[in-house]
Design a protein around this motif. Sequence first.
Motif, PDB file in Angstrom:
ATOM      1  N   GLY A   1       1.378  34.373 -65.769  1.00  0.00           N
ATOM      2  CA  GLY A   1       0.476  33.224 -65.817  1.00  0.00           C
ATOM      3  C   GLY A   1      -0.167  32.937 -64.478  1.00  0.00           C
ATOM      4  N   VAL A   2       0.586  33.069 -63.395  1.00  0.00           N
ATOM      5  CA  VAL A   2       0.023  32.842 -62.057  1.00  0.00           C
ATOM      6  C   VAL A   2      -1.057  33.874 -61.753  1.00  0.00           C
ATOM      7  CG1 VAL A   2       0.551  32.927 -59.599  1.00  0.00           C
ATOM      8  CG2 VAL A   2       2.042  31.662 -61.149  1.00  0.00           C
ATOM      9  N   ALA A   3      -0.767  35.151 -61.986  1.00  0.00           N
ATOM     10  CA  ALA A   3      -1.736  36.215 -61.688  1.00  0.00           C
ATOM     11  C   ALA A   3      -2.954  36.155 -62.597  1.00  0.00           C
ATOM     12  CB  ALA A   3      -1.063  37.581 -61.808  1.00  0.00           C
ATOM     13  N   ASN A   4      -2.756  35.612 -63.796  1.00  0.00           N
ATOM     14  CA  ASN A   4      -3.847  35.534 -64.758  1.00  0.00           C
ATOM     15  C   ASN A   4      -4.808  34.387 -64.465  1.00  0.00           C
ATOM     16  OD1 ASN A   4      -5.300  36.276 -67.066  1.00  0.00           O
ATOM     17  ND2 ASN A   4      -4.170  34.826 -68.351  1.00  0.00           N
ATOM     18  N   ARG A   5      -4.365  33.403 -63.650  1.00  0.00           N
ATOM     19  CA  ARG A   5      -5.170  32.207 -63.425  1.00  0.00           C
ATOM     20  C   ARG A   5      -5.603  32.021 -61.977  1.00  0.00           C
ATOM     21  NH1 ARG A   5      -2.227  31.828 -67.685  1.00  0.00           N
ATOM     22  NH2 ARG A   5      -3.016  30.691 -69.518  1.00  0.00           N
ATOM     23  N   LEU A   6      -4.932  32.693 -61.052  1.00  0.00           N
ATOM     24  CA  LEU A   6      -5.304  32.552 -59.652  1.00  0.00           C
ATOM     25  C   LEU A   6      -6.019  33.810 -59.170  1.00  0.00           C
ATOM     26  CD1 LEU A   6      -2.099  30.892 -58.149  1.00  0.00           C
ATOM     27  CD2 LEU A   6      -4.129  29.795 -59.128  1.00  0.00           C
ATOM     28  N   ARG A   7      -6.695  33.682 -58.042  1.00  0.00           N
ATOM     29  CA  ARG A   7      -7.365  34.828 -57.456  1.00  0.00           C
ATOM     30  C   ARG A   7      -6.364  35.846 -56.926  1.00  0.00           C
ATOM     31  NH1 ARG A   7     -11.960  35.598 -59.734  1.00  0.00           N
ATOM     32  NH2 ARG A   7     -13.172  33.675 -59.901  1.00  0.00           N
ATOM     33  N   ARG A   8      -6.844  37.045 -56.697  1.00  0.00           N
ATOM     34  CA  ARG A   8      -5.966  38.169 -56.374  1.00  0.00           C
ATOM     35  C   ARG A   8      -5.098  37.906 -55.145  1.00  0.00           C
ATOM     36  NH1 ARG A   8      -9.026  43.626 -56.264  1.00  0.00           N
ATOM     37  NH2 ARG A   8      -9.189  42.976 -58.449  1.00  0.00           N
ATOM     38  N   ARG A   9      -5.676  37.344 -54.104  1.00  0.00           N
ATOM     39  CA  ARG A   9      -4.910  37.126 -52.880  1.00  0.00           C
ATOM     40  C   ARG A   9      -3.791  36.116 -53.092  1.00  0.00           C
ATOM     41  NH1 ARG A   9      -8.327  36.094 -47.535  1.00  0.00           N
ATOM     42  NH2 ARG A   9      -8.931  38.196 -48.171  1.00  0.00           N
ATOM     43  N   ALA A  10      -4.103  35.021 -53.789  1.00  0.00           N
ATOM     44  CA  ALA A  10      -3.080  34.010 -54.052  1.00  0.00           C
ATOM     45  C   ALA A  10      -1.989  34.554 -54.969  1.00  0.00           C
ATOM     46  CB  ALA A  10      -3.725  32.769 -54.671  1.00  0.00           C
ATOM     47  N   ALA A  11      -2.386  35.335 -55.979  1.00  0.00           N
ATOM     48  CA  ALA A  11      -1.400  35.908 -56.897  1.00  0.00           C
ATOM     49  C   ALA A  11      -0.486  36.899 -56.173  1.00  0.00           C
ATOM     50  CB  ALA A  11      -2.102  36.586 -58.062  1.00  0.00           C
ATOM     51  N   LEU A  12      -1.059  37.724 -55.275  1.00  0.00           N
ATOM     52  CA  LEU A  12      -0.248  38.674 -54.522  1.00  0.00           C
ATOM     53  C   LEU A  12       0.750  37.958 -53.622  1.00  0.00           C
ATOM     54  CD1 LEU A  12       0.362  41.572 -53.635  1.00  0.00           C
ATOM     55  CD2 LEU A  12      -1.482  41.365 -51.951  1.00  0.00           C
ATOM     56  N   PHE A  13       0.299  36.898 -52.964  1.00  0.00           N
ATOM     57  CA  PHE A  13       1.209  36.124 -52.110  1.00  0.00           C
ATOM     58  C   PHE A  13       2.327  35.512 -52.931  1.00  0.00           C
ATOM     59  CE2 PHE A  13       2.433  32.086 -50.135  1.00  0.00           C
ATOM     60  CZ  PHE A  13       2.846  32.545 -48.888  1.00  0.00           C
ATOM     61  N   ALA A  14       1.985  34.954 -54.118  1.00  0.00           N
ATOM     62  CA  ALA A  14       3.015  34.351 -54.973  1.00  0.00           C
ATOM     63  C   ALA A  14       4.014  35.397 -55.455  1.00  0.00           C
ATOM     64  CB  ALA A  14       2.356  33.658 -56.160  1.00  0.00           C
ATOM     65  N   ALA A  15       3.540  36.599 -55.778  1.00  0.00           N
ATOM     66  CA  ALA A  15       4.440  37.658 -56.250  1.00  0.00           C
ATOM     67  C   ALA A  15       5.399  38.089 -55.139  1.00  0.00           C
ATOM     68  CB  ALA A  15       3.627  38.843 -56.745  1.00  0.00           C
ATOM     69  N   LEU A  16       4.896  38.275 -53.917  1.00  0.00           N
ATOM     70  CA  LEU A  16       5.760  38.686 -52.812  1.00  0.00           C
ATOM     71  C   LEU A  16       6.812  37.624 -52.501  1.00  0.00           C
ATOM     72  CD1 LEU A  16       3.118  40.297 -50.413  1.00  0.00           C
ATOM     73  CD2 LEU A  16       4.763  41.461 -51.920  1.00  0.00           C
TER      74      LEU A  16
ATOM     75  N   ALA B   1       0.048  43.015 -64.529  1.00  0.00           N
ATOM     76  CA  ALA B   1      -0.514  42.781 -65.856  1.00  0.00           C
ATOM     77  C   ALA B   1      -1.383  41.525 -65.872  1.00  0.00           C
ATOM     78  CB  ALA B   1       0.606  42.672 -66.882  1.00  0.00           C
ATOM     79  N   GLY B   2      -0.920  40.454 -65.209  1.00  0.00           N
ATOM     80  CA  GLY B   2      -1.722  39.233 -65.134  1.00  0.00           C
ATOM     81  C   GLY B   2      -3.027  39.448 -64.401  1.00  0.00           C
ATOM     82  N   GLU B   3      -2.976  40.212 -63.308  1.00  0.00           N
ATOM     83  CA  GLU B   3      -4.197  40.517 -62.561  1.00  0.00           C
ATOM     84  C   GLU B   3      -5.164  41.336 -63.409  1.00  0.00           C
ATOM     85  OE1 GLU B   3      -7.160  41.282 -59.798  1.00  0.00           O
ATOM     86  OE2 GLU B   3      -5.626  39.715 -59.874  1.00  0.00           O
ATOM     87  N   GLY B   4      -4.621  42.285 -64.173  1.00  0.00           N
ATOM     88  CA  GLY B   4      -5.475  43.085 -65.053  1.00  0.00           C
ATOM     89  C   GLY B   4      -6.138  42.239 -66.125  1.00  0.00           C
ATOM     90  N   ALA B   5      -5.372  41.314 -66.702  1.00  0.00           N
ATOM     91  CA  ALA B   5      -5.950  40.436 -67.725  1.00  0.00           C
ATOM     92  C   ALA B   5      -7.046  39.548 -67.137  1.00  0.00           C
ATOM     93  CB  ALA B   5      -4.852  39.589 -68.360  1.00  0.00           C
ATOM     94  N   ARG B   6      -6.800  39.022 -65.924  1.00  0.00           N
ATOM     95  CA  ARG B   6      -7.811  38.171 -65.284  1.00  0.00           C
ATOM     96  C   ARG B   6      -9.063  38.978 -64.949  1.00  0.00           C
ATOM     97  NH1 ARG B   6      -9.920  37.400 -60.692  1.00  0.00           N
ATOM     98  NH2 ARG B   6      -8.587  38.978 -59.744  1.00  0.00           N
ATOM     99  N   SER B   7      -8.874  40.190 -64.429  1.00  0.00           N
ATOM    100  CA  SER B   7     -10.020  41.030 -64.088  1.00  0.00           C
ATOM    101  C   SER B   7     -10.839  41.381 -65.321  1.00  0.00           C
ATOM    102  CB  SER B   7      -9.544  42.313 -63.399  1.00  0.00           C
ATOM    103  OG  SER B   7      -8.873  42.019 -62.193  1.00  0.00           O
ATOM    104  N   ARG B   8     -10.160  41.676 -66.412  1.00  0.00           N
ATOM    105  CA  ARG B   8     -10.877  41.993 -67.653  1.00  0.00           C
ATOM    106  C   ARG B   8     -11.654  40.780 -68.154  1.00  0.00           C
ATOM    107  NH1 ARG B   8     -10.137  41.526 -73.142  1.00  0.00           N
ATOM    108  NH2 ARG B   8     -11.050  43.209 -74.404  1.00  0.00           N
ATOM    109  N   ARG B   9     -11.044  39.598 -68.063  1.00  0.00           N
ATOM    110  CA  ARG B   9     -11.740  38.389 -68.497  1.00  0.00           C
ATOM    111  C   ARG B   9     -12.967  38.123 -67.628  1.00  0.00           C
ATOM    112  NH1 ARG B   9      -7.817  35.322 -67.978  1.00  0.00           N
ATOM    113  NH2 ARG B   9      -8.339  34.358 -65.986  1.00  0.00           N
ATOM    114  N   ASP B  10     -12.808  38.273 -66.316  1.00  0.00           N
ATOM    115  CA  ASP B  10     -13.943  38.067 -65.415  1.00  0.00           C
ATOM    116  C   ASP B  10     -15.043  39.093 -65.667  1.00  0.00           C
ATOM    117  OD1 ASP B  10     -12.552  35.987 -64.323  1.00  0.00           O
ATOM    118  OD2 ASP B  10     -11.940  37.055 -62.506  1.00  0.00           O
ATOM    119  N   TYR B  11     -14.633  40.316 -65.976  1.00  0.00           N
ATOM    120  CA  TYR B  11     -15.619  41.357 -66.248  1.00  0.00           C
ATOM    121  C   TYR B  11     -16.416  41.045 -67.513  1.00  0.00           C
ATOM    122  CZ  TYR B  11     -17.455  45.906 -67.705  1.00  0.00           C
ATOM    123  OH  TYR B  11     -18.270  46.916 -68.116  1.00  0.00           O
TER     124      TYR B  11
END
Length: 400
Positions: free
Chosen positions: A99-114, A150-160
Amino acid sequence: MGRPIGRAGWHPRMPAWIGDVIAAAFIVASAYLRFSGADFRPIDVFTTALVIAPALILPLRRRWPIAVLAACVALYALAAFTESLWPGMVLAIAIAMFGVANRLRRRAALFAALVTIGVIVGINVLASLSTLLDVRAFALVVTVAFAAAAGEGARSRRDYIVAITERAEHAEETKESEARRRVSEERLRIARDLHDAVAHQIAVINLHAGVAFSAIPSRPDDAQEAVRTIRSAARTVLSEISALLEVLRTHDDEGTREISPQPGIERLDELVGQFEEAGLAVTIEIEGDITKAAVGAQIVAYRVIQEGLTNAHKHGADSCAHVLIRVELDTLEIVVTNPTLPSETPPTLETSGDRRSGSALGLIGLRERVAAARGTVEAGPTLGAWQVAATLPVSTDGRR
């Protein structure tokens, strides 16, 4: 609501609450599975609440993704230090991370994951559940990382999809705007050609009809000549109207054609002869080599002279006009001058926007035609006379 079925690329979407129910069922059910070689069963209020809590807070991830992820990590720590850990907690963290990666930008999601991976590994080490080199620690890191990817991929696909949809809508709007612009330009082109070709012939018919009417009693030969001129002009008008209707009925993909071949300076003698037959004495003065001017410039120059002589015949005095054609290094200048009666006020470029007479509309079309050829035109009184003066570049491309 699901998306309608039947359009290409559109598929029904499962309601969000169904996914939340399925995730809650897996999280709760996993509490009754074997984990790390030990059996964990919710046997009291605390452990039961610990099992149900992540299932209840996960639906809130759509509004507060970071807060829900932090709550799941906190519940994981509580379960680890109370020896109440079960696989459902890892699943809850993975869903929250998605959910975090799907709703936040890539940099914020990466920081949250780490941060999440580091905190969970630290909890495992402090709770003595695993070491840094333990396979379970590696599996946990991979699970969280996969959820983030997976969340980042879903967000990228939605943005695309949003981007290509906006691009398609913009392209459609641009296409419609271009179509409207082309229609407007074609209407102006037809209006100019209609005035230049048809209106001029109508004026000839009107003038010679007057001559014929006055000459019938005493000068039958002159009357017959005037009638022959009227007949010739009428045939020309019918031909021009037929060509105009053909243009209007032609589809865009079939192309367009000119209402009539566009005359240039080479037909100036013919034009002057028509006005002289109608009683207008025209003198022509040419300075420079007119053949140096491009074909487009010669066409526009012809129309300037035609409009100037038409206005001179309608509004001028003494039935005379003077045409000056001056060719310099890079400019072509056309000046049509005629005397005017004190009571007669011919239309000018400044008043043509308010007047809808034939001359006013002719000056409007003339201004548009000269501007299309990258030139300038002025019309108005000067030293007891009235003149139309246009300046064109010699190398104009002849855009109409």
